[in-house]
Design an enzyme around this catalytic site. Structure first.
Site, short mmCIF file in Angstrom:
data_model
loop_
_atom_site.label_atom_id
_atom_site.label_comp_id
_atom_site.label_asym_id
_atom_site.label_seq_id
_atom_site.Cartn_x
_atom_site.Cartn_y
_atom_site.Cartn_z
N GLU A 166 -1.76 -1.53 -7.32
CA GLU A 166 -1.68 -0.07 -7.40
C GLU A 166 -1.44 0.55 -6.04
OE1 GLU A 166 -4.20 3.66 -9.28
OE2 GLU A 166 -5.14 1.72 -9.06
N SER A 202 -10.74 4.75 -17.14
CA SER A 202 -11.97 5.52 -16.94
C SER A 202 -12.50 6.12 -18.24
CB SER A 202 -11.72 6.66 -15.95
OG SER A 202 -11.43 6.15 -14.67
#
Length: 382
Positions: free
Chosen positions: A234, A118
């Site tokens: 994930e 991010s």
């Protein structure tokens, strides 16, 4: 899929539970704890390549270990990102030299990792990353900023999604780089103070940081493919372990509701029952998709389910206490300013659940476009 556990799984459970009871403790040094886990063979259970991980374990045994770990009260894992995110990605996309170099230290608990995805202008929209990596001989020079980077203040390495081709846009021209964090003057880590008063996340600034050319995973320009593969793993076994923690939080909220008398309110009581039922449904959904699924929307559905469930639980945690939930510690001499108790922390921290790891908007867009076949948003739309 058979959702039960075999006799061998239960033997594995007994071994895991016994070891954790003998070694786990909440005050252990987290790096020392990672090394202890590695020495005992508990890191890398799901890695398919012999010689890089530790014990071999079936998928259900990996679930058993994750569940028993969550129940044990052991410290939060500092090695989670390396073991559960980086390692499966290297197994799938790394070359033999990369696997030999990076997997054994993770399995031994010797090297910790963080995730450089991010950015301030590219949170859930990962294809918009602007961090640049320019090749200079045997290295790449990396310039840019990452944000919400968990464990960056502890990590030895960071896997970074960066733009290696400035002429390309969106998901094209990205590469997946393995970057050492020990580069004084080239990498700066700044903790982000949260509503809870803690600092679990960080900003990371790259000012000419270097990554070796041979540490590009999957090849230059293939970063989007590698990054999407990583996001797919994930939400695997760790999701089931997460639900063990959720169950413990729910049990505490129910206990508080009984003690405060809030459980006599039929509306609150119905909401508590619904939280319990939805948690059971999430478990079955996680087990259903654990063995592998071709449904491109499955990870997004799972994220939407648990994030919104946990956020509602945080709201319930303070509602069942009433006005008392808005009051800070009674004795300020033994508490820091703005200290929070467990229920207040749950409420405040869970506000971020629908944002981090891919916001609700992004998850719904994935389902709409990739599963339902709906047209995408016009490019450049506000």
């Amino acid at each position: 899929m058979d959702y039960g556990f075999s006799e061998e799984d239960e033997k594995f459970r007994a071994e895991a539970r016994s070891w954790l009871a003998a070694h786990a403790g909440p005050r252990l040094d987290r790096r020392a704890w990672e090394r202890a886990l590695g020495a005992a063979g508990w890191i890398g259970l799901g890695w398919s390549e012999a010689g890089h991980g530790n014990r071999t374990a079936t998928l259900t045994q990996q679930v058993v270990w994750a569940e028993e770990y969550a129940r044990s009260g052991a410290p939060p894992r500092s090695g989670h990102i390396g073991e559960n995110l980086l390692a499966p990605t290297l197994v799938a996309h790394g070359d033999p030299a990369q696997k030999r170099r990076f997997l054994p230290p993770v399995a031994a608990g010797e090297e910790l990792w963080c995730q450089g995805y991010s950015e301030p202008g590219a949170g859930s929209d990962l294809a918009a990353v602007r961090t640049a990596a320019v090749r200079e001989g045997a290295h790449y020079r990396i310039t840019g900023q990452k944000i919400w980077t968990s464990l960056a203040h502890e990590a030895d390495w960071c896997f970074v999604l960066a733009r290696t081709d400035a002429q390309e846009r969106r998901h094209r021209g990205l590469s997946f780089l393995l970057v050492p964090m020990d580069q004084p003057g080239r990498i700066e880590v700044r903790p982000i103070r949260q509503l809870t008063g803690t600092s679990d996340f960080n900003e990371v600034f790259f000012d000419g940081a270097r990554a070796r050319v041979e540490h590009v995973v999957g090849g230059e320009g293939q970063g989007w493919r590698v990054a999407m593969s990583l996001l797919g793993v994930e939400r695997g076994v760790s999701t089931l372990a997460q639900q063990i923690g959720f169950a413990a939080e729910l049990a505490q909220v129910v206990e508080t509701a009984v003690a405060s008398g809030a459980v006599r309110d039929p509306v609150l009581r119905a909401r508590l029952v619904r939280q319990w039922a939805e948690l059971r449904a999430m478990r079955w959904n996680a087990l259903r998709t654990l063995g592998g699924t071709t449904d491109p929307g499955a990870p997004s559905v799972a994220k939407l389910l648990w994030a919104n469930w946990h956020q509602r639980l945080g709201e319930l945690a303070v509602q069942v206490r009433g006005a008392e939930a808005a009051v800070g510690p009674v004795d300020w001499s033994v508490a820091s300013p703005y200290a929070t108790d467990a229920d207040q922390h749950l409420f405040l921290f869970s506000r971020a659940d629908t944002v981090y790891g891919g916001s609700d908007q992004i998850q719904r867009t994935i389902i709409a476009e990739r599963v339902l076949g709906l047209p995408g948003e016009p490019k450049g739309a506000v």
